[in-house]
Scaffold this active site. Structure first.
Site, PDB file in Angstrom:
ATOM      1  N   ASN A 222       0.899  -1.262  -0.022  1.00 10.10           N
ATOM      2  CA  ASN A 222       0.057  -0.020   0.155  1.00 10.10           C
ATOM      3  C   ASN A 222       0.940   1.344  -0.155  1.00 10.10           C
ATOM      4  O   ASN A 222       2.193   1.380  -0.125  1.00 10.10           O
ATOM      5  CB  ASN A 222      -0.986  -0.107   1.178  1.00 10.10           C
ATOM      6  CG  ASN A 222      -0.189  -0.101   2.427  1.00 10.10           C
ATOM      7  OD1 ASN A 222       0.530   0.979   2.661  1.00 10.10           O
ATOM      8  ND2 ASN A 222      -0.392  -1.326   3.043  1.00 10.10           N
ATOM      9  N   ASP A 291      -3.784  -6.914   5.013  1.00 10.63           N
ATOM     10  CA  ASP A 291      -4.912  -7.700   5.649  1.00 10.63           C
ATOM     11  C   ASP A 291      -4.716  -9.152   5.129  1.00 10.63           C
ATOM     12  O   ASP A 291      -4.997 -10.037   5.743  1.00 10.63           O
ATOM     13  CB  ASP A 291      -6.165  -7.018   5.337  1.00 10.63           C
ATOM     14  CG  ASP A 291      -6.606  -6.022   6.340  1.00 10.63           C
ATOM     15  OD1 ASP A 291      -6.056  -5.783   7.506  1.00 10.63           O
ATOM     16  OD2 ASP A 291      -7.273  -5.236   6.025  1.00 10.63           O
ATOM     17  N   PRO A 318      -2.220 -12.203   9.824  1.00  8.85           N
ATOM     18  CA  PRO A 318      -2.345 -12.309  11.365  1.00  8.85           C
ATOM     19  C   PRO A 318      -2.703 -10.725  11.593  1.00  8.85           C
ATOM     20  O   PRO A 318      -2.157  -9.965  11.179  1.00  8.85           O
ATOM     21  CB  PRO A 318      -1.195 -12.672  12.113  1.00  8.85           C
ATOM     22  CG  PRO A 318      -0.133 -12.587  11.146  1.00  8.85           C
ATOM     23  CD  PRO A 318      -0.696 -12.603   9.790  1.00  8.85           C
ATOM     24  N   ILE A 320      -1.884  -7.968  13.935  1.00 12.44           N
ATOM     25  CA  ILE A 320      -0.731  -7.640  14.644  1.00 12.44           C
ATOM     26  C   ILE A 320      -1.180  -6.982  16.179  1.00 12.44           C
ATOM     27  O   ILE A 320      -1.099  -7.551  17.135  1.00 12.44           O
ATOM     28  CB  ILE A 320       0.448  -7.017  14.068  1.00 12.44           C
ATOM     29  CG1 ILE A 320       0.769  -7.683  12.950  1.00 12.44           C
ATOM     30  CG2 ILE A 320       1.595  -6.756  15.006  1.00 12.44           C
ATOM     31  CD1 ILE A 320       1.679  -6.882  11.961  1.00 12.44           C
ATOM     32  N   VAL A 321      -1.866  -5.885  15.877  1.00  8.59           N
ATOM     33  CA  VAL A 321      -2.395  -5.116  16.962  1.00  8.59           C
ATOM     34  C   VAL A 321      -3.221  -6.013  18.035  1.00  8.59           C
ATOM     35  O   VAL A 321      -3.214  -6.005  19.139  1.00  8.59           O
ATOM     36  CB  VAL A 321      -2.803  -3.595  16.712  1.00  8.59           C
ATOM     37  CG1 VAL A 321      -4.339  -3.793  16.037  1.00  8.59           C
ATOM     38  CG2 VAL A 321      -2.729  -2.919  18.159  1.00  8.59           C
ATOM     39  N   PHE A 336      -4.610   2.589  15.053  1.00  4.50           N
ATOM     40  CA  PHE A 336      -5.053   3.257  14.131  1.00  4.50           C
ATOM     41  C   PHE A 336      -6.168   2.541  13.335  1.00  4.50           C
ATOM     42  O   PHE A 336      -6.276   1.517  13.263  1.00  4.50           O
ATOM     43  CB  PHE A 336      -3.924   3.798  13.013  1.00  4.50           C
ATOM     44  CG  PHE A 336      -2.892   4.909  13.544  1.00  4.50           C
ATOM     45  CD1 PHE A 336      -2.117   4.921  14.729  1.00  4.50           C
ATOM     46  CD2 PHE A 336      -3.011   6.092  12.889  1.00  4.50           C
ATOM     47  CE1 PHE A 336      -1.461   5.868  15.292  1.00  4.50           C
ATOM     48  CE2 PHE A 336      -2.040   7.193  13.230  1.00  4.50           C
ATOM     49  CZ  PHE A 336      -1.290   7.047  14.267  1.00  4.50           C
ATOM     50  N   LYS A 354     -10.677  -4.905  18.613  1.00  7.49           N
ATOM     51  CA  LYS A 354      -9.406  -5.473  18.777  1.00  7.49           C
ATOM     52  C   LYS A 354      -9.020  -5.183  20.045  1.00  7.49           C
ATOM     53  O   LYS A 354      -7.781  -5.354  20.759  1.00  7.49           O
ATOM     54  CB  LYS A 354      -8.356  -4.656  17.741  1.00  7.49           C
ATOM     55  CG  LYS A 354      -8.684  -4.733  16.200  1.00  7.49           C
ATOM     56  CD  LYS A 354      -7.832  -3.885  15.488  1.00  7.49           C
ATOM     57  CE  LYS A 354      -8.447  -4.069  13.957  1.00  7.49           C
ATOM     58  NZ  LYS A 354      -7.171  -4.515  13.177  1.00  7.49           N
TER      59      LYS A 354
HETATM   60  O1  PMT Z   1       2.629   6.216   6.686  1.00  6.51           O
HETATM   61  P1  PMT Z   1       2.039   7.362   6.366  1.00  6.51           P
HETATM   62  O2  PMT Z   1       2.266   7.337   4.869  1.00  6.51           O
HETATM   63  O3  PMT Z   1       2.631   8.507   7.069  1.00  6.51           O
HETATM   64  O4  PMT Z   1       0.691   7.258   6.569  1.00  6.51           O
HETATM   65  C1  PMT Z   1       0.057   7.223   7.804  1.00  6.51           C
HETATM   66  C2  PMT Z   1      -1.009   6.094   7.885  1.00  6.51           C
HETATM   67  C3  PMT Z   1      -2.302   6.615   7.193  1.00  6.51           C
HETATM   68  C4  PMT Z   1      -0.576   4.917   7.303  1.00  6.51           C
HETATM   69  C5  PMT Z   1      -1.576   5.908   9.428  1.00  6.51           C
HETATM   70  O5  PMT Z   1      -1.867   7.074   9.994  1.00  6.51           O
HETATM   71  C6  PMT Z   1      -2.765   4.854   9.355  1.00  6.51           C
HETATM   72  O6  PMT Z   1      -3.937   5.252   9.483  1.00  6.51           O
HETATM   73  N1  PMT Z   1      -2.412   3.479  10.047  1.00  6.51           N
HETATM   74  C7  PMT Z   1      -3.232   2.578   9.890  1.00  6.51           C
HETATM   75  C8  PMT Z   1      -3.391   1.859   8.667  1.00  6.51           C
HETATM   76  C9  PMT Z   1      -4.175   0.763   8.696  1.00  6.51           C
HETATM   77  O7  PMT Z   1      -3.518  -0.370   8.299  1.00  6.51           O
HETATM   78  O8  PMT Z   1      -5.561   0.780   9.407  1.00  6.51           O
HETATM   79  P2  PMT Z   1      -6.719  -0.266   9.413  1.00  6.51           P
HETATM   80  O9  PMT Z   1      -7.733   0.274   9.721  1.00  6.51           O
HETATM   81  O10 PMT Z   1      -6.645  -1.308   8.306  1.00  6.51           O
HETATM   82  O11 PMT Z   1      -6.067  -1.095  10.773  1.00  6.51           O
HETATM   83  C10 PMT Z   1      -6.645  -1.000  11.957  1.00  6.51           C
HETATM   84  C11 PMT Z   1      -5.386  -1.351  12.995  1.00  6.51           C
HETATM   85  O12 PMT Z   1      -5.093  -2.530  13.019  1.00  6.51           O
HETATM   86  C12 PMT Z   1      -4.383  -0.448  12.727  1.00  6.51           C
HETATM   87  O13 PMT Z   1      -3.615   0.113  13.838  1.00  6.51           O
HETATM   88  C13 PMT Z   1      -3.352  -1.445  12.067  1.00  6.51           C
HETATM   89  O14 PMT Z   1      -1.947  -1.205  12.298  1.00  6.51           O
HETATM   90  C14 PMT Z   1      -3.743  -2.781  12.730  1.00  6.51           C
HETATM   91  N2  PMT Z   1      -3.540  -3.802  12.038  1.00  6.51           N
HETATM   92  C15 PMT Z   1      -4.352  -3.918  10.603  1.00  6.51           C
HETATM   93  C16 PMT Z   1      -4.210  -5.143  10.099  1.00  6.51           C
HETATM   94  C17 PMT Z   1      -3.395  -6.262  10.280  1.00  6.51           C
HETATM   95  N3  PMT Z   1      -3.351  -7.346   9.885  1.00  6.51           N
HETATM   96  N4  PMT Z   1      -2.686  -6.077  11.666  1.00  6.51           N
HETATM   97  C18 PMT Z   1      -2.727  -5.030  12.182  1.00  6.51           C
HETATM   98  O15 PMT Z   1      -2.036  -4.752  13.404  1.00  6.51           O
END
Ligand code: PMT
Length: 425
Positions: A222, A291, A318, A320-321, A336, A354
């Protein structure tokens, strides 16, 4: 905090108010008055340009102190007035800050009293920009602002609206009342705690994208640049924490003083985050983890073949968080939520699903957040009564946003720890 209690927090503070040459200088007279009313001791330092808009006598009458404007003044403390003022300041506030003074500060100039004091003083520094909207939108000004924020300067404003020149847009100096409100927020107990009590706190942060291999030369990924996560790591380090950054592939310099573990895939990120979190206090998951990953990674480069379409079989990575939050119940976990729609609702669901302590809701898509220098977010958490609370952080350069987020996260972590021995001053 009541307005009265809040006002007390500026009581006795030494503030150097820098006034540079813009039409908004007239607002600085009210600003000086409000700061004085809040109990601060104000010394005004004017640039040469400021004299065209307001007289030193105005500030002298309002603050009760002599106004300073000359670098080489034989009468001022035996010619070392800039050092005296630099030492005296608890805070340096420049309002209005013109494009010119911002450029000179960003490049370390010391060619007048104000810029010299800024270089010579360790005090926290704030600036309230004021300029024409085209100037504010100029990438040179943006780069100077970003440079200043990486050196710890914090921005107050600017505001949107009608400008003295007749233009409409961003660049108006924030109203004096709003500036004072922001300074009062800075002196709130939570912020004081975060600045002074995190020398032993261990923080693990994930940043950047993950890459999921398809074959030896291709991957799924991404647009994450890692800027948000790296800025958080730098801010947490600046707040005194021991920081480990688990980073996907990015083009950024490692932040000074931070341990960086480079990984590529989600599985590698989980493995590093898991072992680093074992003895940590706070986990912040800002990485954009893929994902899904390809079910099978081809040993050799996949051939194009004759079909016009192809099917990729993907398997879930998986989370992670969620895994870390489940495994380490005493760890304070912050996620996030990158959302293109129903931002707060979806982020709230992720907070619960989560099992996180806090989540940073981040509107993405249409040129927002991913690979940008600035970002706007809303921090969401449950209060002691399990009611959802939220705090919005406006669009601003990521380094500056990161300082504010770290302050808020550390303050909540501190409250969560419920340690009465923490001193609030
Ligand atoms: O890196 P930059 O260009 O500065 O951009 C910043 C950002 C937009 C990436 C950042 O601010 C942000 O929003 N990060 C979260 C991106 C994300 O994957 O969001 P999500 O809504 O899909 O995931 C939710 C949470 O689960 C996040 O904390 C993510 O890190 C975590 N996650 C998601 C999927 C996975 N398999 N494992 C995870 O830990």
């Amino acid at each position: 905090m009541s307005a009265q209690a809040a006002l007390a927090t500026l009581q006795g503070k030494h503030i150097v108010l820098g006034v540079s040459g813009g039409i908004a200088a007239y607002k600085s007279a009210l600003l000086a008055r409000l700061l004085k009313k809040a109990g601060a001791d104000i010394k005004v330092v004017m640039t040469q340009g400021a004299h065209a808009f307001i007289t030193p006598l105005t500030f002298q009458a309002l603050t009760g102190n002599t106004v300073h404007d000359t670098l080489l003044d034989a009468d001022a403390e035996a010619g070392m007035g800039h050092i005296e003022l630099a030492r005296w300041a608890d805070l340096i506030l420049i309002a209005p800050a013109t494009a010119n003074v911002i450029a000179r500060l960003a490049h370390g100039h010391a060619d007048d009293l104000l810029t010299t004091i800024c270089l010579a003083s360790p005090a926290p520094k704030r600036l309230a920009p004021a300029m024409n909207q085209q100037m504010w939108a100029n990438p040179i000004v943006s780069a100077n602002i970003e440079r200043l924020t990486t050196f710890g300067w914090e921005l107050l404003g600017p505001d949107d609206g009608e400008q003295a020149c007749g233009d409409i847009g961003s660049g108006r100096m924030l109203e004096p009342e709003a500036i004072v409100a922001r300074l009062l927020d800075d002196t709130s107990p939570s912020r004081q705690i975060s600045h002074h009590n995190h020398s032993g706190t261990k923080v693990v942060i994930t940043a950047g994208p993950t890459r999921e291999a398809l074959d030896p030369v291709r991957y799924i990924s991404n647009y994450s640049s890692g800027k948000m996560g790296y800025a958080l790591a730098a801010a947490a380090h600046a707040a005194g924490a021991h920081v480990t950054l688990v980073s996907g592939p990015v083009q950024l310099m490692p932040p000074a003083g931070v341990k960086v573990i480079n990984v590529t895939s989600a599985e590698q990120m989980l493995s590093a985050a898991r072992s680093e979190s074992r003895n940590a206090d706070i986990f912040i998951s800002s990485a954009a983890v893929a994902d899904f990953r390809p079910q099978h990674v081809a040993e050799h480069k996949i051939k194009k073949g004759s079909d016009n379409t192809t099917i990729l079989e993907l398997i879930k990575n998986p989370d992670i968080v969620a895994t870390i939050a489940g495994e380490y119940s005493s760890l304070f976990c912050v996620g996030f939520a990158a959302e293109t729609q129903s931002l707060l609702e979806n982020a709230g669901s992720k907070l619960v699903r989560k099992k996180l302590d806090m989540i940073v809701a981040n509107q993405v898509g249409e040129g927002l957040a991913f690979d940008q220098d600035s970002n706007a977010v809303t921090l969401i958490w449950h209060d002691a009564q399990q009611k959802l609370q939220q705090r919005a952080f406006p669009m601003q350069p990521k380094p500056q946003l990161a300082h504010q987020l770290i302050d808020a996260i550390f303050a909540h972590y501190q409250a969560h720890q419920d340690t009465p021995s923490v001193s609030v001053n």
